[in-house]
Design a protein around this motif. Structure first.
Motif, PDB file in Angstrom:
ATOM      1  N   PHE A  11       0.905  -1.273   0.050  1.00  0.00           N
ATOM      2  CA  PHE A  11      -0.103   0.047   0.001  1.00  0.00           C
ATOM      3  C   PHE A  11       0.976   1.132  -0.100  1.00  0.00           C
ATOM      4  O   PHE A  11       1.693   1.374   0.619  1.00  0.00           O
ATOM      5  CB  PHE A  11      -0.791   0.019   1.163  1.00  0.00           C
ATOM      6  CG  PHE A  11      -1.850  -1.226   1.214  1.00  0.00           C
ATOM      7  CD1 PHE A  11      -2.960  -1.102   0.588  1.00  0.00           C
ATOM      8  CD2 PHE A  11      -1.672  -2.032   2.307  1.00  0.00           C
ATOM      9  CE1 PHE A  11      -3.763  -2.409   0.650  1.00  0.00           C
ATOM     10  CE2 PHE A  11      -2.470  -3.208   2.266  1.00  0.00           C
ATOM     11  CZ  PHE A  11      -3.347  -3.455   1.734  1.00  0.00           C
TER      12      PHE A  11
ATOM     13  N   PHE B 257      -6.949   5.991   2.962  1.00  0.00           N
ATOM     14  CA  PHE B 257      -6.374   4.573   3.289  1.00  0.00           C
ATOM     15  C   PHE B 257      -7.154   4.319   4.521  1.00  0.00           C
ATOM     16  O   PHE B 257      -7.483   2.982   4.668  1.00  0.00           O
ATOM     17  CB  PHE B 257      -4.652   4.907   3.864  1.00  0.00           C
ATOM     18  CG  PHE B 257      -4.356   3.560   4.203  1.00  0.00           C
ATOM     19  CD1 PHE B 257      -3.929   2.591   3.060  1.00  0.00           C
ATOM     20  CD2 PHE B 257      -3.892   3.322   5.618  1.00  0.00           C
ATOM     21  CE1 PHE B 257      -3.332   1.258   3.643  1.00  0.00           C
ATOM     22  CE2 PHE B 257      -3.694   2.127   6.003  1.00  0.00           C
ATOM     23  CZ  PHE B 257      -3.053   1.170   4.874  1.00  0.00           C
TER      24      PHE B 257
ATOM     25  N   LEU C  40       3.095  -1.034   4.204  1.00  0.00           N
ATOM     26  CA  LEU C  40       2.625   0.246   4.018  1.00  0.00           C
ATOM     27  C   LEU C  40       3.937   1.269   3.631  1.00  0.00           C
ATOM     28  O   LEU C  40       4.724   1.343   4.611  1.00  0.00           O
ATOM     29  CB  LEU C  40       1.551   0.976   4.966  1.00  0.00           C
ATOM     30  CG  LEU C  40       1.243   2.580   4.884  1.00  0.00           C
ATOM     31  CD1 LEU C  40       0.553   2.530   3.827  1.00  0.00           C
ATOM     32  CD2 LEU C  40       0.592   2.537   6.131  1.00  0.00           C
TER      33      LEU C  40
END
Length: 212
Positions: free
Chosen positions: A10, A42, A55
Motif C-alpha cells: 500500500f 487509506f 505500507l
C-alpha cells in the motif's frame, strides 16, 4: 518472501508523480500495489486480508500526516509494517516513527535497492506476525471447546499440580481429574504438559493461584 505471491504494497502519498513512480517500480518487481492520495483515504478502506502486506507512507501530507496515521492504525489495532519515505525527513520524526514500530525511514530520492530491501523486511515481519496471530487464534479456539471444569483443571495442570493434588484442591476424585485431563490434552492437541504450558503462555492463560 517472493514478490507477487499474494503480497500487497500500500502506498500513501499526496504527490501523484510519487504514487505513479512507486506503483511502476513495485509492479516491475512483481508486487501487488494499491495507492492512496491521503491518510484518510487509506483509513476509509477495508484492507483486511490473509496475505502479507506493508505500507509505504509519506511523512508530510495535507490533513493527517504520516505519523498521525501510524498512531491511528496502532490505536485501531490495525498493525501493518510501515516504511516511511519523505523529502522532509528529520531525525526526531524518524526516531519517533521507528520507536513506534516503523521498519525503515527513507529520504527522497531513495535508492531502489534500499526500498526493495525495506519492503522485503516489512513483508517478512508481517508474515511472521500473521503466523503468530493465526496460531493464537487456533489455541483460543481449542480453549473454547473446554468445559468450565476442564478449563479449571487445565489451570491447575499448568501450575504443575499432579492429579492427586488437583483432586485435593478441587475436592473431586483423582479418577475424575484423570479423565478430564485426558480430554484436555486431546482437545488442545498436545501430548505433554510442557506443550500445554507453552500453548497457555502464548495466549496468556494464567496457572491456578495458591498451593495445597
Amino acid at each position: 518472501m517472493t514478490a507477487g505471491k499474494g503480497t500487497t504494497i500500500f502506498v500513501v502519498d499526496d504527490d501523484p508523480s510519487v504514487r505513479k513512480g512507486l506503483r511502476r517500480l513495485l509492479k516491475s518487481a512483481g508486487y501487488g500495489v494499491e495507492t492512496f492520495v491521503s491518510a484518510e483515504d487509506f483509513l476509509d478502506l477495508d484492507k483486511s486480508g490473509n496475505s502479507p502486506a506493508c505500507l509505504i507512507l509519506d511523512l508530510k501530507m495535507p490533513g493527517m500526516n504520516g505519523l498521525d496515521l501510524q498512531e491511528e492504525l496502532i490505536a485501531q489495532n490495525r498493525i501493518i509494517p510501515i516504511i516511511f519515505v519523505t523529502g522532509h525527513g528529520d531525525i526526531p520524526s524518524s526516531v519517533k516513527a521507528i520507536k513506534k514500530g516503523a521498519v525503515d525511514f527513507l529520504s527522497k530520492p531513495f535508492d531502489d535497492e534500499k526500498l526493495f530491501d525495506a519492503v522485503e523486511e516489512a513483508l517478512i515481519k508481517d508474515a511472521e506476525a500473521r503466523a503468530v496471530s493465526l496460531e493464537e487464534e487456533g489455541i483460543r479456539k481449542s480453549l473454547g471447546t473446554l468445559t468450565p471444569r476442564e478449563y479449571e483443571i487445565l489451570k491447575h495442570v499448568i501450575a504443575g499440580l499432579l492429579n492427586k493434588q488437583t483432586a485435593y484442591v478441587l475436592k473431586i476424585s483423582e479418577k475424575t481429574v484423570k479423565v478430564h485431563r485426558a480430554r484436555i490434552m486431546e482437545k488442545m492437541g498436545v501430548d505433554s504438559v510442557a506443550q500445554l504450558v507453552r500453548l497457555a503462555e502464548k495466549v496468556g492463560v494464567q496457572p491456578a493461584e495458591g498451593s495445597i
